[in-house]
Design an enzyme around this catalytic site. Structure first.
Site, mmCIF file in Angstrom:
data_model
loop_
_atom_site.group_PDB
_atom_site.id
_atom_site.type_symbol
_atom_site.label_atom_id
_atom_site.label_comp_id
_atom_site.label_asym_id
_atom_site.label_seq_id
_atom_site.Cartn_x
_atom_site.Cartn_y
_atom_site.Cartn_z
ATOM 1 N N ARG A 1 -11.409 6.266 10.620
ATOM 2 C CA ARG A 1 -11.044 5.098 10.693
ATOM 3 C C ARG A 1 -11.749 4.226 9.898
ATOM 4 O O ARG A 1 -11.212 3.200 9.066
ATOM 5 C CB ARG A 1 -10.610 4.323 11.554
ATOM 6 N N SER B 1 0.687 -1.343 -0.229
ATOM 7 C CA SER B 1 -0.402 0.129 0.258
ATOM 8 C C SER B 1 0.859 1.286 -0.020
ATOM 9 O O SER B 1 1.056 1.422 -0.634
ATOM 10 C CB SER B 1 -1.171 0.321 1.223
ATOM 11 N N ASP C 1 -9.118 -6.253 -4.556
ATOM 12 C CA ASP C 1 -8.704 -4.974 -3.967
ATOM 13 C C ASP C 1 -8.925 -3.588 -4.879
ATOM 14 O O ASP C 1 -8.973 -4.066 -6.004
ATOM 15 C CB ASP C 1 -7.293 -4.827 -4.055
ATOM 16 N N HIS D 1 -7.972 -4.768 -0.070
ATOM 17 C CA HIS D 1 -6.918 -4.651 -0.087
ATOM 18 C C HIS D 1 -6.420 -5.005 1.503
ATOM 19 O O HIS D 1 -4.848 -4.985 1.225
ATOM 20 C CB HIS D 1 -7.509 -2.682 0.211
ATOM 21 N N ASP D 2 -7.070 -5.204 2.327
ATOM 22 C CA ASP D 2 -6.177 -5.950 3.061
ATOM 23 C C ASP D 2 -5.715 -7.553 3.198
ATOM 24 O O ASP D 2 -4.513 -7.717 3.901
ATOM 25 C CB ASP D 2 -7.014 -6.290 4.482
#
EC number: 2.3.1.46
Lengths: 382, 200
Positions: free
Chosen positions: A227, A157, A322, A355-356
């Protein structure tokens, strides 16, 4: 907490603070007269200092990438799945360096550090740092550690952006650049999500224009919202669906606006936890660094021209679900590398976690990463 | 050394920039990197092959020729574009050949000959789709969807104005055989063609 340390863990580790006195000129025009970087290292530097690997962290990351600080820790470092004995970044072979970047809130100099000029926290006076600034500070760190050339600079990232920037700014100081789940520039949609996050923070009544430290307050709600919106972009629709679906916390609708769905309470919990450990000004800085990153900007948008100075070999990895930094963004980068006649390998890994996924050890991801890093190790005689 | 590697390496000059379409586990590129100091990439879609390539230092790009083509490669950026035993498995071999000779000055193509006598004999006698060492699949699960004969391939090259610089014919074990040289379309199992659009 683990009953005993797993055998593939780097074990108990402790961070070290390194002070730098040489002023650092930043992209914004300001200069940091002196600063601290907090660093963890795993493994041993070999005699010719050829086996060093730099880990660059993402938005909310820090220096604690692997192992445990104490046996009471609930969880190991944030990338423990990939760093350790026998893991892709094998600490039996590599000397691994992981730091908290400038502007961070985990011990390196940042908005919540004291400004030597005022004796009070920098707050909003801390300069807006860029990916290139971080790389410059990391190069100073390499000097300090006696590392002339990294075997590899590795990041996911925002960390991948640093790995890419390294190859442009210090072409002869790294052999490999490993760019995972990253992008050569943010899209309008990416910037839009960052803006929502920043607005959540700056519009919190307890933000006080960034001087909340002086009031002994924290813009907790704003940071929590930031967040929450960020977290949604780290997951995929499918993985959220699988984890929560439309599951309710209780049996029936309550016709109100409390957290009734499991996904709501999960996001609230994640947001709250985060707002207790992260600094709002750092969040603003990190998202700005993301927005500004665009190495092709000075070359009329032509990334392959920006890549001209690079000498290293690249490994680029993307993940199928992602949507924050999609495989298409990685392919854009790979195509520019091909056009610029650089050495590059690329794989798109099938993984459901959005994405994680770069933090989650799936078999194919682990296999590729291990095979590539094994080759890097052989190359440097580690 | 495998006869096809031996033949192909003779056509590679030191330092050549090479693209290998369907590079498999990277054996050929690894060989050319070591023996000829060649540079370049392999394209592959098989995950295990990709991992093997990465482990041995062969630069590999996960890319599907059928769906992604070669759009991401510039005109003439390679000295040689290789395609060994993969032409018969792509959807449009004619377009792939055009693309090979767009991004490379020269192409090297190998494929199994569907007119080999054993395949002809098998079809004539049993009336069933032929199988052989080079073509070990059933008709319903074969990845080889565009089988052709040496004559077919040469006719396509003629039609496209592509020049065949060399042709070497080997048997299923990639061995040279004088019989195959004598009567290639009947006795040759695998051909290695060196093609170009350049006049010299």
């Amino acid at each position: 907490m683990p009953d005993s340390l797993p055998s593939d863990s780097v074990g108990l580790v402790s961070p070290k603070t390194i002070h730098f006195d040489k002023p650092l000129e930043l992209a914004c025009g300001q200069t940091l007269e002196s600063y601290d970087l907090v660093v963890e290292t795993y493994g041993k530097l070999n005699a010719d200092a050829s086996n060093a690997v730099l880990i660059c962290h993402a938005l909310s990351g820090h220096h604690h990438a692997a192992g445990y600080h104490s046996l009471d820790d609930r969880k190991p470092g944030w990338w423990d799945s990939c760093i350790g004995p026998g893991k892709p970044i094998d600490t039996n072979r590599f000397f691994v360096v992981s730091l908290n970047n400038l502007g961070g809130c985990h011990g390196s100099t940042g908005p919540n550090s004291n400004n030597p000029e005022t004796g009070k926290p920098y707050g909003p006076d801390f300069p807006v740092v860029t990916v290139a600034d971080w790389v410059a500070s990391q190069a100073r760190l390499a000097d300090h550690l006696g590392i002339q050339q990294w075997a590899a600079v590795v990041g996911g990232s925002l960390g991948g952006m640093q790995a890419l920037q390294w190859s442009l700014d210090y072409p002869d100081r790294l052999r490999h650049s490993v760019v995972i789940a990253s992008t050569p520039r943010l899209t309008a949609q990416n910037i839009a999500f960052n803006e929502v996050a920043r607005q959540a923070i700056t519009s919190d009544r307890e933000f006080f224009e960034g001087r909340y430290y002086d009031e002994n307050l924290v813009p907790k709600r704003g940071l929590m919202l930031a967040r929450m919106v960020g977290h949604i972009t780290y997951l995929s629709d499918a993985s959220m669906g699988e984890k929560f679906g439309r599951e309710l916390r209780e049996e029936a609708y309550k016709f109100g606006f409390d957290a009734e769905f499991q996904v709501e309470s999960y996001l609230r919990y994640q947001g709250e936890r985060f707002s207790e450990t992260f600094d709002a000004n750092t969040y603003l800085l990190m998202t700005r660094a993301l927005d500004y990153f665009d190495p092709a900007y000075d070359f009329g948008g032509d990334l392959s021209k920006a890549l001209a100075p690079a000498q290293c070999e690249y490994l680029v990895l993307s993940f199928s679900t992602d949507w924050r930094f999609s495989p298409a963004r990685s392919e854009e980068m790979v195509n520019a590398m091909i056009s610029a006649r650089k050495r590059v390998s690329y794989a798109e890994i099938d993984a459901p976690w959005g994405h994680d996924a770069f933090l989650i050890p799936t078999p194919r991801y682990t296999d590729i990463f291990t095979a590539y890093m094994d080759r890097v190790a052989r190359e440097v005689g580690a | 050394m495998r006869a096809d590697l031996e033949i192909i390496q003779q056509w590679v000059r030191p330092g050549h920039h090479i693209l290998d379409l369907g590079c498999g586990d990277g054996t050929l590129l690894d060989f050319l990197q070591r023996e000829r100091n060649a540079t370049g990439f392999g394209l592959e879609i098989n995950p295990d092959h990709i991992t093997t390539c990465m482990g041995r230092g062969v630069r590999v790009i996960e890319q599907n020729l059928d769906t992604q083509g070669l759009d991401n490669f510039d005109d003439g950026m390679f000295d040689i574009v290789l395609m060994t035993q993969a032409l018969q498995a792509v959807r449009r071999p004619d377009k792939v050949i055009d693309e090979m000779l767009r991004v490379g000055r020269e192409g090297i193509v190998t494929f199994p000959n569907f007119a080999h006598w054993r395949l002809r004999w098998g079809l004539a006698l049993s009336g069933r789709m032929p199988e052989s060492d080079a073509l070990p699949y059933k008709w319903y699960n074969t990845p080889n969807i565009r089988l052709c004969t040496f004559k077919d391939f040469e006719a396509l090259c003629r039609q496209k104005g592509i020049k065949i610089k060399s042709r070497r014919v080997v048997d299923g074990q990639h061995q040279n055989s004088w019989l195959a040289r004598l009567w290639p379309n009947l006795l040759g199992e695998i051909a290695i063609y060196r093609i170009t659009r350049e006049s010299t």
